[in-house]
Write an enzyme that holds these catalytic residues in place. Structure first.
Site, short mmCIF file in Angstrom:
data_model
loop_
_atom_site.label_atom_id
_atom_site.label_comp_id
_atom_site.label_asym_id
_atom_site.label_seq_id
_atom_site.Cartn_x
_atom_site.Cartn_y
_atom_site.Cartn_z
N CYS A 89 -28.66 -22.49 27.08
CA CYS A 89 -29.14 -22.98 25.86
C CYS A 89 -27.82 -23.82 25.24
O CYS A 89 -27.10 -23.37 24.99
CB CYS A 89 -29.30 -22.03 24.72
SG CYS A 89 -29.76 -22.65 23.44
N LYS A 101 -19.77 -30.81 -20.45
CA LYS A 101 -20.61 -31.00 -19.18
C LYS A 101 -21.08 -31.42 -17.96
O LYS A 101 -21.15 -32.85 -18.56
CB LYS A 101 -21.65 -30.04 -19.91
CG LYS A 101 -22.02 -29.20 -20.70
CD LYS A 101 -21.05 -28.18 -20.57
CE LYS A 101 -22.54 -26.80 -19.80
NZ LYS A 101 -22.59 -26.10 -20.83
N CYS A 148 -31.01 -17.10 20.00
CA CYS A 148 -31.52 -17.35 21.11
C CYS A 148 -30.93 -16.74 22.29
O CYS A 148 -30.34 -16.40 22.45
CB CYS A 148 -30.73 -19.06 21.35
SG CYS A 148 -31.62 -19.21 22.83
N TYR A 159 -8.05 -16.07 -15.28
CA TYR A 159 -7.22 -17.04 -16.70
C TYR A 159 -7.41 -17.13 -17.48
O TYR A 159 -8.40 -17.65 -18.18
CB TYR A 159 -7.60 -18.53 -15.50
CG TYR A 159 -7.36 -18.76 -14.58
CD1 TYR A 159 -5.94 -19.42 -13.91
CD2 TYR A 159 -8.37 -20.18 -13.34
CE1 TYR A 159 -5.70 -19.92 -12.95
CE2 TYR A 159 -8.90 -20.87 -12.46
CZ TYR A 159 -7.22 -20.41 -12.04
OH TYR A 159 -6.54 -21.29 -10.50
N GLU A 196 -8.67 -29.02 -19.63
CA GLU A 196 -8.80 -27.54 -19.18
C GLU A 196 -9.65 -28.22 -18.21
O GLU A 196 -10.90 -28.33 -19.02
CB GLU A 196 -8.37 -26.54 -19.73
CG GLU A 196 -7.43 -26.44 -20.66
CD GLU A 196 -7.14 -25.62 -21.75
OE1 GLU A 196 -8.12 -24.43 -21.57
OE2 GLU A 196 -6.55 -25.65 -22.44
N LYS A 203 -13.43 -26.89 -17.29
CA LYS A 203 -14.26 -25.47 -17.90
C LYS A 203 -15.44 -24.26 -16.27
O LYS A 203 -15.49 -24.76 -15.72
CB LYS A 203 -15.24 -25.64 -18.61
CG LYS A 203 -16.02 -24.99 -19.30
CD LYS A 203 -17.21 -25.74 -19.99
CE LYS A 203 -18.07 -24.08 -20.98
NZ LYS A 203 -18.66 -23.71 -20.06
N CYS A 227 -34.10 -24.35 23.51
CA CYS A 227 -34.78 -24.25 24.78
C CYS A 227 -35.78 -23.30 25.44
O CYS A 227 -35.84 -23.26 26.64
CB CYS A 227 -33.53 -23.25 25.51
SG CYS A 227 -33.20 -21.47 25.26
N ASP A 243 1.52 -1.60 0.21
CA ASP A 243 -0.26 -0.19 -0.21
C ASP A 243 0.86 1.44 -0.06
O ASP A 243 0.39 2.61 -0.76
CB ASP A 243 -1.29 0.68 1.19
CG ASP A 243 -1.86 -1.17 1.02
OD1 ASP A 243 -2.60 -1.05 2.25
OD2 ASP A 243 -1.96 -1.17 -0.09
N ASP A 263 -16.61 -21.55 -14.52
CA ASP A 263 -17.70 -20.79 -14.88
C ASP A 263 -18.07 -19.24 -14.49
O ASP A 263 -18.08 -18.38 -13.20
CB ASP A 263 -19.13 -20.83 -13.58
CG ASP A 263 -20.14 -21.22 -14.58
OD1 ASP A 263 -20.68 -20.87 -15.68
OD2 ASP A 263 -20.60 -21.71 -13.85
N CYS A 270 -36.75 -19.53 21.12
CA CYS A 270 -36.05 -20.39 21.11
C CYS A 270 -36.32 -21.74 20.65
O CYS A 270 -36.96 -22.10 21.93
CB CYS A 270 -34.02 -20.60 21.40
SG CYS A 270 -33.21 -21.71 21.20
S1 IVH Z 1 -11.97 -22.41 -25.08
C1 IVH Z 1 -12.93 -22.60 -28.93
N1 IVH Z 1 -11.25 -22.72 -22.51
O1 IVH Z 1 -16.64 -21.95 -22.10
C2 IVH Z 1 -12.45 -22.12 -27.66
N2 IVH Z 1 -13.04 -22.19 -22.80
O2 IVH Z 1 -18.95 -22.55 -23.68
C3 IVH Z 1 -13.23 -21.73 -26.89
N3 IVH Z 1 -14.40 -21.99 -20.46
O3 IVH Z 1 -16.93 -18.88 -23.91
C4 IVH Z 1 -12.74 -21.40 -25.22
N4 IVH Z 1 -13.38 -22.55 -19.07
O4 IVH Z 1 -16.05 -18.68 -21.16
C5 IVH Z 1 -11.86 -22.24 -22.55
N5 IVH Z 1 -10.43 -23.54 -19.94
C6 IVH Z 1 -11.33 -23.10 -21.39
C7 IVH Z 1 -12.36 -22.33 -20.05
C8 IVH Z 1 -13.39 -22.30 -21.51
C9 IVH Z 1 -14.23 -21.97 -19.70
C10 IVH Z 1 -15.60 -20.48 -20.96
C11 IVH Z 1 -15.74 -19.92 -22.15
C12 IVH Z 1 -16.09 -20.56 -23.31
C13 IVH Z 1 -16.83 -21.43 -23.08
C14 IVH Z 1 -17.54 -22.18 -23.60
#
Ligand code: IVH
Length: 670
Positions: free
Chosen positions: A433, A316, A428, A225, A113, A115, A413, A36, A117, A410
């Site tokens: 209790c 998925k 409570c 990432y 890799e 996936k 008790c 900082d 969210d 509560c």
């Molecule tokens: S590759 C063709 N790599 O998944 C390449 N996507 O359903 C397209 N996502 O829109 C993306 N982790 O938001 C890739 N290791 C990963 C991912 C990844 C998450 C998401 C991304 C993409 C969606 C596709």
């Protein structure tokens, strides 16, 4: 080059290096306070010399000017979406297609890799500097959210060139997301402020990226990432996906460490199964695995069909959300006395497990989401183990259903429930209790309270379980035979515990009060009340108005104290403490000379070598001073220990004297 220019450059380099160590390598080497201080010095320099300001300065990560709406962001190469696979046979079919179209005889190597969210974003670097960034949008045009992306600390503002050549130009793609721990923390803060909780980390991240004010993005603590590149201009680009990931890491990006290059589709299947089972161990949410042909030349040969590449697929995981009927709401009581409403659900399968109960957090959550008994509700078994009711499916609410109210007594008790205005949790009020007892006994015996050595978590639990202790006063009615009846307590330690209990009788009213765990009465308020009332009997007899006359005792505290002593079980407990010979008195403050710190306000920060926070606060209060939680111009001293953070920096900024533990002791004894 002028001296301040040189210093600014030095500061930027140091801050970037510190950011990289902290966010990318997870291995910080300077304290938050030092960090900082560096950042503040740079900010000051840039303010004093506006010509120093530059968009890739680390100071631009916060406090960028708020934008209005988002301009379009055109992707030089489309951001593709992915086809889905839901089981092993679909993965094998994908592999067969790759081999056929690529005319490959043997196995195809893939990179697997996680996936993540979150939401996909693209970052443009020219000459190694971050120049722009946008969301995916429809794949060819997204929204330009450059200032917000700059507010994400793990997105490098400048590429690193120490291990690989910095490309003249590159579009780096990856996932912006929010950690589960940061999400929980943010929600806890919102709850404490009486604001509604966010639904899930993904939406919170997506909302964070689309904030009009980058400061709001920064507050959500998003991270990033990297996993792909779009357009790239460099003499020797990587030739496989796993090389590409290593390359991105070398340029300074965070790359998920669980990505794995595998020789054939069989290992892909194993990877997918492994991570579907392990997904909850991660601090971020994943909804599947992305499988990519490893060889980039083969990727190019396979090309795309529509918006999906032929060289990649998303496996998925099974959905973890389901609809079911909310049959009832039952209330359990936590260790600190909080009333926790839980949903009783018609059993439903979610992601392979049967779910029949779920958390509803608290009354505000139930009301804010309009959840009513009898509703069909959406339940998710998200990241963690405890399923959560998200909300009702309002289209399916046929009858008029009553709003839910918490019980006023509560459920464990039967004592009164206290639900202060503006607080998320109801509690409570009965110290005995059973639900709260283990925690209360442990707290009672802790160093800052009655300081009974040997009575920790384990012994407290054993004492409660064996019913030897039904409230904290029973501690003083234990004998050797009783302690020896507990499992795993040898005669020597049992007699040590008895001696420690005996010794604790003389601690006095302030410690006793803080040990009783009355809500809002920590060591500081306990010392004030003890000094003003002089005995537990006087305190128990005090009205709220009388309590309010004590300095620093506000209405919340007064109500809580009065409510505590109004409970019959609490009064009985006090009588038993007295009968056992526990000192329930304190010297009245008026009889004491005004303390050396009278009228002074001190702030504690960091870890002191020999004193806990409570003990340090006690010293200060005993000397007539006040302890405050935040540093302002009114602060007289800041007491700093190891790992002191922003409070120390603030004190230095405001020129407030900073002292250490030795300084505090000197101050309070002179
Ligand atoms: S590759 C063709 N790599 O998944 C390449 N996507 O359903 C397209 N996502 O829109 C993306 N982790 O938001 C890739 N290791 C990963 C991912 C990844 C998450 C998401 C991304 C993409 C969606 C596709």
């Amino acid at each position: 080059m002028k001296a301040y220019e040189k210093r600014a450059r030095e500061l930027r380099e140091n801050i970037d290096a510190a950011n990289h160590r902290y966010h990318v390598l997870d291995d910080p080497q300077i304290s938050d306070g030092d960090y900082d201080a560096l950042l503040r010095e740079l900010l000051d320099l840039e303010l004093a010399h506006p010509e120093l300001a530059s968009p890739d300065s680390p100071t631009q990560r916060v406090g960028g000017t708020p934008s209005t709406g988002f301009p379009p962001y055109a992707h030089a190469r489309p951001m593709l979406s992915l086809g889905n696979a839901f089981d092993e046979s679909e993965l094998l079919a994908f592999d067969a297609r790759v081999r056929k179209l690529g005319a490959i005889g043997g196995d195809v190597a893939y990179t697997c890799e996680l996936k993540i969210d979150g939401l996909a974003v693209s970052l443009r670097y020219d000459g190694g500097k971050l120049t722009a960034g946008g969301t995916r949008g429809d794949g060819s045009v997204g929204e330009d959210v450059t200032p917000n992306l700059r507010a994400i600390k793990t997105i490098p503002l400048a590429l690193r060139g120490d291990a690989v050549a910095v490309p003249r130009h590159v579009d780096v793609r990856g996932e912006a997301y929010m950690r589960k721990s940061d999400f929980e923390r943010l929600n806890a803060e919102r709850e404490a402020r009486g604001e509604p909780r966010f639904a899930n980390p993904r939406n919170t991240a997506a909302g964070g990226i689309r904030q009009l004010d980058p400061k709001m993005t920064a507050e959500r603590k998003l991270t990033f990432y990297a996993y792909a590149v779009g357009e790239i201009d460099t003499p020797e680009p990587p030739r496989s996906q796993h090389e590409l990931l290593a390359y991105l890491r070398a340029l300074g990006f965070r790359v998920n460490e669980h990505a794995r290059a595998v020789p054939s589709i069989h290992e892909v299947v194993a990877f997918v199964e492994e991570w579907e089972a392990k997904r909850d161990t991660l601090d971020y949410e994943i909804d599947g695995v992305v499988i990519k042909v490893d060889d980039l030349a083969l990727q190019a040969k396979l090309g795309t069909s529509g918006k999906d590449p032929r060289w990649a697929i998303a496996f998925k995981f099974r959905a973890r959300e389901a609809r079911t009927k909310l049959l009832d709401i039952v209330v359990s009581v936590g260790r600190t006395g909080t009333l926790n409403p839980n949903a009783v659900l018609e059993p439903v399968q979610i992601g392979g497990t049967t779910v029949s109960s779920a958390t509803l957090h608290n009354l505000d959550y139930i009301r804010a989401n309009d959840i009513r008994v009898g509703d069909v509700v959406t339940v998710i078994r998200a990241g963690d183990v405890i399923p959560r009711v998200v909300g009702p499916v309002l289209e399916l609410r046929k009858a008029k259903l009553p709003e839910y109210s918490l019980p006023t007594t509560c459920p464990v008790c039967g004592a009164d429930v206290d639900h202060p205005e503006g607080e998320p949790m109801a509690r409570c009020t009965n110290a005995s209790c059973p639900a709260q007892l283990v925690e209360r006994v442990r707290h009672f015996a802790s160093r800052g309270a009655m300081d009974i050595e040997g009575v920790g978590d384990q012994l407290a639990a054993a004492l409660v379980e064996s019913k030897l202790v039904r409230d904290v006063s029973d501690t003083y009615h234990l004998d050797l035979a009783a302690l020896l009846s507990l499992p795993r307590l040898a005669e020597k330690s049992a007699s040590n515990v008895l001696a420690a209990i005996e010794g604790s009788k003389k601690r006095g009213l302030a410690r006793l009060l803080s040990g009783l765990g009355i809500r809002f009465v920590g060591s500081q308020n306990a010392a004030i009340l003890a000094g003003d009332f002089g005995s537990i009997d006087a305190l128990a007899a005090a009205t709220e108005a009388e309590l309010l006359r004590s300095e620093g005792i506000g209405p919340e505290i007064a109500t809580s104290v009065a409510l505590f002593f109004a409970q019959e079980p609490n009064r009985a407990m006090v009588a038993r403490l007295k009968a056992a010979g526990v000192d329930t008195t304190a010297p009245l403050r008026e009889r004491e000379p005004a303390g050396v710190l009278a009228g002074k306000t001190l702030v504690l920060t960091g870890t002191l070598p020999n004193l806990t926070r409570d003990e340090a606060a006690e010293l200060i209060v005993a000397a007539g001073g006040k302890v405050s939680g935040s540093v302002s111009k009114k602060t007289d001293y800041v007491v700093a220990g190891a790992d002191a953070g922003s409070k120390l920096a603030k004190a230095e900024q405001l020129g407030i004297p900073v002292i250490d533990e030795a300084g505090l002791r000197k101050l309070t004894t002179t």
